[in-house]
Design an enzyme around this catalytic site. Structure first.
Site, short mmCIF file in Angstrom:
data_model
loop_
_atom_site.label_atom_id
_atom_site.label_comp_id
_atom_site.label_asym_id
_atom_site.label_seq_id
_atom_site.Cartn_x
_atom_site.Cartn_y
_atom_site.Cartn_z
N THR A 1 -34.58 9.98 -5.98
CA THR A 1 -35.24 11.01 -6.40
C THR A 1 -34.79 12.36 -5.88
O THR A 1 -34.14 12.34 -4.80
CB THR A 1 -36.92 10.94 -5.59
OG1 THR A 1 -37.36 9.60 -6.00
CG2 THR A 1 -37.64 11.84 -5.64
N ARG B 1 -50.10 3.64 -7.95
CA ARG B 1 -49.48 3.87 -6.91
C ARG B 1 -48.59 5.44 -7.02
O ARG B 1 -48.04 5.70 -7.85
CB ARG B 1 -48.10 3.08 -6.58
CG ARG B 1 -47.47 3.04 -5.05
CD ARG B 1 -45.95 3.96 -5.52
NE ARG B 1 -45.12 3.87 -4.25
CZ ARG B 1 -43.95 4.34 -4.07
NH1 ARG B 1 -43.71 5.23 -5.10
NH2 ARG B 1 -43.25 4.35 -2.95
#
Ligand SMILES: *[C@@H]1O[C@H](CO)[C@@H](O)[C@H](O)[C@H]1NC(C)=O
Length: 249
Positions: free
Chosen positions: A221, A249
């Site tokens: 990320t 989530r």
């Protein structure tokens, strides 16, 4: 550290800072701008640098940087086309923070809209809220002018998901459920024995499991920090989350 070595240590620290500041004879314009990013996402850093060096704010530069990673689908973990959830869908999470005003804007589990970091900036700049989620985040983003609804899946994400289904939905993020080794629907396993949960072996097991989870293969990320020419700081992050996550989530 032995007590006797503290003065040496302090001397080292002050020398270090002197060296850094010593380079900065003409003030902030020399030290800044500054762009820092996780991972070698060079194109994202270049885009942020171009923005901030051209006079844009730290917030806008963070958005340009993270947005570049969304477009390039950096590592498959940013933007559309990666990290399918249990339903095979890709969703987007992103956050931006203005270090001057301390305002934060974020979206989570956003569906059908590719532009996570731009949506996060819209939340920050045009609402009194901090976080919008799911389909409501998508409706907000599209109503504020971002493109969508778009299909966030790619042939790669669908293929990954198909293989996972064929592998009986393993690995996954469920615990204390039945069935354990196959696809859902899942149900709570009944009463979890607290005394058994707290045995030393079990706790050790958890600690080992967690530490073995730290490597380039299990976190990713883009997260980015920019300091602009004014010395203002902004940070941002954008991701399509964990692969095979439980939807939501
Ligand atoms: C979305 O894209 C994927 C991958 O190209 C494709 O398999 C899927 O059918 C598409 N879904 C829709 C609703 O168009």
């Amino acid at each position: 550290m032995a007590l006797g070595s503290i003065p040496t240590f302090l001397l080292f620290i002050s020398t270090f800072f002197f060296m850094v500041l010593g380079d900065d004879a003409v003030g902030n314009s020399v030290k800044y701008p500054l762009v820092v990013s996780t991972w070698p996402f060079k194109e994202a850093v270049k885009a942020a640098w171009k923005a901030v060096d051209g006079g844009l704010s730290a917030v806008d530069a963070v958005v340009e940087g993270c947005s570049t990673c969304e477009e390039l689908r950096c590592d498959g973990t940013v933007g559309p086309g990666g990290s399918p959830d249990e339903n095979g869908e890709t969703t987007i999470d992103a956050l931006v923070m203005n270090g001057v005003t301390m305002e934060v804007g974020a979206v989570a589990a956003m569906r059908y809209v590719k532009d996570g970091i731009r949506a996060a900036r819209l939340v920050m700049q045009h609402t009194e809220h901090t976080l919008l989620v799911g389909e409501k985040a998508s409706v907000f983003a599209i109503s504020m002018g971002l493109p969508g609804p778009s299909n966030l899946s790619s042939s790669e994400s669908i293929e990954k998901w198909t293989k996972w289904k064929e592998n009986h939905c393993q690995p996954n993020f469920w615990k204390n459920v039945v069935p354990a080794g196959s696809c859902g629907p899942y149900h709570p396993k009944g009463k979890v024995d607290v005394s058994e949960e707290c045995t030393k072996t079990n706790l050790m097991g958890v600690a080992e499991l967690r530490s073995s989870h730290i490597s380039p293969h299990n976190h990713d990320t883009i997260s980015m920090t920019v300091i602009d020419k004014m010395g203002h700081v902004a940070v941002g992050t954008s991701t399509n989350g964990a692969t095979y996550k439980i939807p939501g989530r």
